[in-house]
Scaffold this motif. Structure first.
Motif, mmCIF file in Angstrom:
data_model
loop_
_atom_site.group_PDB
_atom_site.id
_atom_site.type_symbol
_atom_site.label_atom_id
_atom_site.label_comp_id
_atom_site.label_asym_id
_atom_site.label_seq_id
_atom_site.Cartn_x
_atom_site.Cartn_y
_atom_site.Cartn_z
ATOM 1 N N MET A 203 44.859 95.785 35.509
ATOM 2 C CA MET A 203 43.440 96.008 35.260
ATOM 3 C C MET A 203 42.594 95.239 36.279
ATOM 4 S SD MET A 203 41.504 95.515 31.593
ATOM 5 C CE MET A 203 42.644 96.622 30.753
ATOM 6 N N ALA A 204 42.977 93.987 36.532
ATOM 7 C CA ALA A 204 42.245 93.171 37.499
ATOM 8 C C ALA A 204 42.363 93.755 38.898
ATOM 9 C CB ALA A 204 42.778 91.740 37.475
ATOM 10 N N GLN A 205 43.560 94.192 39.257
ATOM 11 C CA GLN A 205 43.769 94.774 40.577
ATOM 12 C C GLN A 205 42.942 96.041 40.745
ATOM 13 O OE1 GLN A 205 47.820 95.963 41.449
ATOM 14 N NE2 GLN A 205 47.543 95.596 43.637
ATOM 15 N N ALA A 206 42.884 96.874 39.705
ATOM 16 C CA ALA A 206 42.071 98.088 39.762
ATOM 17 C C ALA A 206 40.601 97.743 39.960
ATOM 18 C CB ALA A 206 42.258 98.899 38.485
ATOM 19 N N ALA A 207 40.131 96.702 39.259
ATOM 20 C CA ALA A 207 38.734 96.291 39.391
ATOM 21 C C ALA A 207 38.441 95.820 40.816
ATOM 22 C CB ALA A 207 38.421 95.179 38.393
ATOM 23 N N VAL A 208 39.341 95.041 41.377
ATOM 24 C CA VAL A 208 39.137 94.521 42.734
ATOM 25 C C VAL A 208 39.174 95.659 43.762
ATOM 26 C CG1 VAL A 208 40.141 93.052 44.530
ATOM 27 C CG2 VAL A 208 39.985 92.222 42.174
ATOM 28 N N LEU A 209 40.090 96.581 43.585
ATOM 29 C CA LEU A 209 40.193 97.706 44.515
ATOM 30 C C LEU A 209 38.939 98.577 44.495
ATOM 31 C CD1 LEU A 209 43.904 98.812 44.003
ATOM 32 C CD2 LEU A 209 42.915 97.727 46.027
ATOM 33 N N ARG A 210 38.238 98.581 43.382
ATOM 34 C CA ARG A 210 37.021 99.384 43.270
ATOM 35 C C ARG A 210 35.754 98.589 43.566
ATOM 36 N NH1 ARG A 210 40.387 102.389 43.997
ATOM 37 N NH2 ARG A 210 41.124 104.121 42.696
ATOM 38 N N GLY A 211 35.928 97.329 44.019
ATOM 39 C CA GLY A 211 34.767 96.607 44.504
ATOM 40 C C GLY A 211 34.399 95.315 43.811
ATOM 41 N N ALA A 212 35.051 94.986 42.697
ATOM 42 C CA ALA A 212 34.744 93.713 42.043
ATOM 43 C C ALA A 212 35.123 92.559 42.968
ATOM 44 C CB ALA A 212 35.493 93.593 40.722
ATOM 45 N N THR A 213 34.285 91.549 43.016
ATOM 46 C CA THR A 213 34.545 90.400 43.884
ATOM 47 C C THR A 213 35.342 89.320 43.174
ATOM 48 O OG1 THR A 213 32.559 90.797 45.182
ATOM 49 C CG2 THR A 213 33.443 88.584 45.249
ATOM 50 N N GLY A 214 35.184 89.228 41.858
ATOM 51 C CA GLY A 214 35.904 88.226 41.092
ATOM 52 C C GLY A 214 36.331 88.792 39.753
ATOM 53 N N VAL A 215 37.224 88.063 39.070
ATOM 54 C CA VAL A 215 37.661 88.462 37.738
ATOM 55 C C VAL A 215 37.638 87.258 36.818
ATOM 56 C CG1 VAL A 215 39.061 90.434 38.448
ATOM 57 C CG2 VAL A 215 40.086 88.156 38.424
#
Length: 237
Positions: free
Chosen positions: A34-46
């Motif tokens: 889930m975190a990797q998907a968020a980062v790949l779509r532009g999230a800078t942090g988790v």
């Protein structure tokens, strides 16, 4: 720890990847995906709960700033976000860059003080601290105690603020005006427009959780709405 990850978060999206403990999603590999998907779509942090989940996310996202925490329900204590130093230590060892703690003015386990916990995290763990607060008073105290970031995370979730509904935009505006440390808007951000509004009010960054990753809560909300709007006979064709 990444070298001062805070500047990279400026005016960016942080995605909270968490799930209830009774959910099938509450698994390190799932949280890491889930975190990797968020980062790949532009999230800078988790923002990640539980040491094993932090460790898994760090393996999948080696350069992503991680705000780590460990929710612990302690007997006779309302403070539950990384309540004690050994909880912070476990999160630090797992690979978090920033440790999130409950920095409300509520009584802490064993009479410990917020300023002591922050100092220990800085000096003994070498990590930065995000203070999760509920009021302007707790925010000012947390900043004075040395917190590196202050978040509106607990607005609406304490006995003092339970009559209020997140997001705490009014509190956010107060924190931006009063504090010299970056202010993170977290809690109740349910749309991209609300995230934009938070930044316009001066938020350093925005944390979004349930609206993006909260499958359990989202399904419950839809199901409750559907069940409440129709009787069983409405579905008979």
């Amino acid at each position: 720890m990444l070298k001062n990850p805070i500047p990279a978060l400026h005016h960016r999206l942080i995605v909270s990847c968490q799930a209830p403990t009774d959910s099938p999603l509450h698994d390190p590999l799932i949280m890491a995906a889930m975190a990797q998907a968020a980062v790949l779509r532009g999230a800078t942090g988790v923002r990640i709960d539980t040491p094993s989940h932090v460790k898994a996310v760090r393996l999948q996202c080696p350069t992503t700033p991680i705000i780590g925490l460990w929710k612990q329900q302690l007997s006779g204590c309302e403070v539950y976000i990384t309540p004690q130093f050994h909880h912070a230590g476990a999160i630090a060892t797992a690979g978090a860059d920033i440790i999130a703690i409950d920095a409300t003015l509520r009584e802490r386990p064993e009479g410990e003080k917020v300023e002591t916990l922050i100092s220990q995290i800085h000096t003994e763990l070498g990590k930065l601290v995000m203070a999760d607060v509920d009021t302007i008073e707790s925010a000012i105290a947390a900043a004075a105690a040395g917190a590196d970031l202050v978040g509106t995370t607990l607005y609406g979730y304490t006995s003092q603020t339970q009559h209020l509904v997140p997001p705490g935009f009014e509190l956010l505006a107060q924190l931006v005006e009063k504090l010299d440390v970056p202010v993170i808007c977290e809690g109740g951000i349910a749309s991209p427009q609300m995230a934009q509004d938070a930044l316009k009010l001066g938020a350093y960054a925005v944390v979004v959780g349930a609206a993006i990753t909260g499958i359990d809560k989202q399904v419950q909300a839809y199901q409750q709405a559907i069940s409440g709007a129709h009787s069983p006979s409405d579905f008979v064709q």
